[in-house]
Design a protein around this motif. Structure first.
Motif, PDB file in Angstrom:
ATOM      1  N   UNK A 136      -8.265 -13.722   6.826  1.00  0.00           N
ATOM      2  CA  UNK A 136      -7.494 -14.863   6.354  1.00  0.00           C
ATOM      3  C   UNK A 136      -8.227 -15.615   5.249  1.00  0.00           C
ATOM      4  N   UNK A 137      -7.472 -16.045   4.263  1.00  0.00           N
ATOM      5  CA  UNK A 137      -7.995 -16.820   3.135  1.00  0.00           C
ATOM      6  C   UNK A 137      -9.004 -16.040   2.291  1.00  0.00           C
ATOM      7  N   UNK A 138      -8.802 -14.723   2.229  1.00  0.00           N
ATOM      8  CA  UNK A 138      -9.614 -13.872   1.347  1.00  0.00           C
ATOM      9  C   UNK A 138      -8.675 -12.969   0.544  1.00  0.00           C
ATOM     10  N   UNK A 139      -9.187 -12.427  -0.532  1.00  0.00           N
ATOM     11  CA  UNK A 139      -8.397 -11.531  -1.373  1.00  0.00           C
ATOM     12  C   UNK A 139      -8.003 -10.269  -0.611  1.00  0.00           C
ATOM     13  N   UNK A 140      -8.803  -9.906   0.403  1.00  0.00           N
ATOM     14  CA  UNK A 140      -8.525  -8.685   1.161  1.00  0.00           C
ATOM     15  C   UNK A 140      -7.289  -8.819   2.043  1.00  0.00           C
ATOM     16  N   UNK A 141      -6.920 -10.047   2.387  1.00  0.00           N
ATOM     17  CA  UNK A 141      -5.683 -10.254   3.144  1.00  0.00           C
ATOM     18  C   UNK A 141      -4.461  -9.888   2.316  1.00  0.00           C
ATOM     19  N   UNK A 142      -4.593  -9.909   0.994  1.00  0.00           N
ATOM     20  CA  UNK A 142      -3.497  -9.559   0.098  1.00  0.00           C
ATOM     21  C   UNK A 142      -3.489  -8.076  -0.264  1.00  0.00           C
ATOM     22  N   UNK A 143      -4.610  -7.416  -0.023  1.00  0.00           N
ATOM     23  CA  UNK A 143      -4.780  -6.038  -0.488  1.00  0.00           C
ATOM     24  C   UNK A 143      -4.721  -5.012   0.645  1.00  0.00           C
ATOM     25  N   UNK A 144      -5.467  -5.260   1.717  1.00  0.00           N
ATOM     26  CA  UNK A 144      -5.624  -4.253   2.768  1.00  0.00           C
ATOM     27  C   UNK A 144      -4.362  -3.984   3.590  1.00  0.00           C
ATOM     28  N   UNK A 145      -3.538  -4.998   3.957  1.00  0.00           N
ATOM     29  CA  UNK A 145      -2.357  -4.691   4.770  1.00  0.00           C
ATOM     30  C   UNK A 145      -1.403  -3.675   4.135  1.00  0.00           C
ATOM     31  N   UNK A 146      -1.340  -3.612   2.846  1.00  0.00           N
ATOM     32  CA  UNK A 146      -0.465  -2.643   2.177  1.00  0.00           C
ATOM     33  C   UNK A 146      -1.233  -1.560   1.448  1.00  0.00           C
ATOM     34  N   UNK A 147      -2.436  -1.259   1.914  1.00  0.00           N
ATOM     35  CA  UNK A 147      -3.299  -0.315   1.201  1.00  0.00           C
ATOM     36  C   UNK A 147      -2.699   1.090   1.144  1.00  0.00           C
ATOM     37  N   UNK A 148      -2.025   1.498   2.213  1.00  0.00           N
ATOM     38  CA  UNK A 148      -1.395   2.828   2.241  1.00  0.00           C
ATOM     39  C   UNK A 148       0.102   2.662   2.028  1.00  0.00           C
ATOM     40  N   UNK A 149       0.583   3.140   0.911  1.00  0.00           N
ATOM     41  CA  UNK A 149       2.007   3.100   0.614  1.00  0.00           C
ATOM     42  C   UNK A 149       2.595   4.482   0.890  1.00  0.00           C
ATOM     43  N   UNK A 150       3.386   4.582   1.944  1.00  0.00           N
ATOM     44  CA  UNK A 150       3.897   5.880   2.380  1.00  0.00           C
ATOM     45  C   UNK A 150       4.835   6.487   1.340  1.00  0.00           C
ATOM     46  N   UNK A 151       5.663   5.649   0.723  1.00  0.00           N
ATOM     47  CA  UNK A 151       6.602   6.151  -0.281  1.00  0.00           C
ATOM     48  C   UNK A 151       5.854   6.813  -1.441  1.00  0.00           C
ATOM     49  N   UNK A 152       4.817   6.135  -1.942  1.00  0.00           N
ATOM     50  CA  UNK A 152       4.035   6.710  -3.041  1.00  0.00           C
ATOM     51  C   UNK A 152       3.310   7.979  -2.602  1.00  0.00           C
ATOM     52  N   UNK A 153       2.842   7.994  -1.363  1.00  0.00           N
ATOM     53  CA  UNK A 153       2.154   9.178  -0.847  1.00  0.00           C
ATOM     54  C   UNK A 153       3.090  10.376  -0.778  1.00  0.00           C
ATOM     55  N   UNK A 154       4.339  10.141  -0.369  1.00  0.00           N
ATOM     56  CA  UNK A 154       5.318  11.231  -0.284  1.00  0.00           C
ATOM     57  C   UNK A 154       5.648  11.775  -1.677  1.00  0.00           C
ATOM     58  N   UNK A 155       5.779  10.873  -2.662  1.00  0.00           N
ATOM     59  CA  UNK A 155       6.023  11.327  -4.043  1.00  0.00           C
ATOM     60  C   UNK A 155       4.893  12.237  -4.510  1.00  0.00           C
ATOM     61  N   UNK A 156       3.659  11.819  -4.272  1.00  0.00           N
ATOM     62  CA  UNK A 156       2.509  12.605  -4.714  1.00  0.00           C
ATOM     63  C   UNK A 156       2.387  13.896  -3.910  1.00  0.00           C
ATOM     64  N   UNK A 157       2.684  13.829  -2.627  1.00  0.00           N
ATOM     65  CA  UNK A 157       2.610  15.022  -1.778  1.00  0.00           C
ATOM     66  C   UNK A 157       3.573  16.097  -2.258  1.00  0.00           C
ATOM     67  N   UNK A 158       4.806  15.708  -2.578  1.00  0.00           N
ATOM     68  CA  UNK A 158       5.789  16.679  -3.066  1.00  0.00           C
ATOM     69  C   UNK A 158       5.388  17.267  -4.411  1.00  0.00           C
TER      70      UNK A 158
END
Length: 293
Positions: A136-158
């Motif tokens: 809380x109250x750190x830049x990592x609270x804005x970055x880490x919760x969405x670090x893995x984007x499944x949609x982008x991973x599927x695009x790259x996987x295909x």
């Protein structure tokens, strides 16, 4: 035949022109509202040209040093968040692109990440998790919760699936390890898809504002979108005695309508600036990433 072809070209160009105008009109109208005085904007006189041109809305937004602090926070967030998204997506998509013969547990991991893409715990569990991790109250609270984007991973996987297996087999015969194969064969060939998901990740991080509201409490750590979302035009009577007549007149030219329009324009500028550099990869990356075996 030439005449018919010319008629067809005229119709196609006309349709494209109409669609382009319809698409651009809201942006142009918003820009013109932000450059007009509050009275003209309030009565709906502004269309595709500013009425009583003024930069008061932008002056109001830029007069606070917190704007530049929030801008730096958002730039840092985009750099950290996009880099982390790319790093994890590139590495995660590589094993998922393999067959079950090469990666026996591939389907289990695939169902797991797809399930997480469709369902989430909700805002309260996410907040408790971030709090429990001390983010809380750190830049990592804005970055880490969405670090893995499944949609982008599927695009790259295909996209990875479309790369000929013979390239990897040749590299393995020469003694190349999986990480070497990934970074020296797959990544260079997948630059179109990587550029596409880079754009997606950067836009997502730049436009996000709600997580800044719930995770950040220190004003100096608030990202730009959260900051401009909280801005309102308030003429405080206590401030009038310290303002010059010119400053009072400038403040009176600004309304929440023109001010909100200025917010929208300012928030669009960085994305508009980087989009031309990635646009040529966009269509190729989407099409190639959508093709399945």
């Amino acid at each position: 035949m030439t005449r018919k072809t010319n008629y067809v070209d005229v119709i196609i160009i006309s349709v494209i022109g109409i669609i382009t105008f319809i698409s651009l009109f809201p942006i142009l109208n918003t820009l013109m509202i932000s450059l007009s005085d509050k009275t003209s904007a309030a009565i709906g006189k502004v269309s595709l040209w500013p009425i009583n041109f003024t930069l008061a809305a932008y002056a109001k937004m830029l007069e606070d040093l917190r704007f530049f602090t929030a801008f730096r926070v958002s730039v840092l967030r985009v750099l950290l968040g996009t880099s982390l998204n790319l790093l994890l997506s590139i590495h995660m998509a590589f094993p998922l692109s393999k067959s079950t013969r090469v990666f026996p547990h591939r389907n289990k991991f695939m169902w797991f990440i797809v399930f997480n893409m469709l369902f989430s715990g909700g805002m309260v569990p996410n907040f408790l998790l971030v709090k429990g991790l001390g983010l809380l109250d750190t830049i990592w609270a804005l970055v880490l919760p969405g670090a893995v984007n499944v949609f982008n991973t599927i695009i790259l996987m295909n996209f990875y699936k479309g790369i000929p297996p013979s390239l990897e087999e040749s590299a393995m015969m020469d003694g190349a390890r999986p990480f070497t194969i990934l970074w020296y064969i797959y990544v260079p060939l997948a630059k179109a898809s990587i550029a596409t998901i880079t754009l997606f990740a950067a836009v997502n991080h730049w436009n996000a504002f709600f997580d800044g509201l719930i995770y950040i409490s220190t004003p100096a750590k608030v990202p730009l979108q959260t900051y401009i979302q909280s801005l309102v035009v308030v003429l405080n009577p206590a401030e009038l005695q310290y303002m010059t007549p010119e400053e009072i007149a400038l403040r009176m030219e600004v309304s929440n309508l023109t001010f909100n329009a200025a917010k929208v324009i300012v928030s669009m500028v960085p994305i508009i600036a980087i989009y031309p550099f990635l646009q040529r990869y966009f269509v190729t990356g989407i099409i190639m990433g959508a093709i399945k075996e």
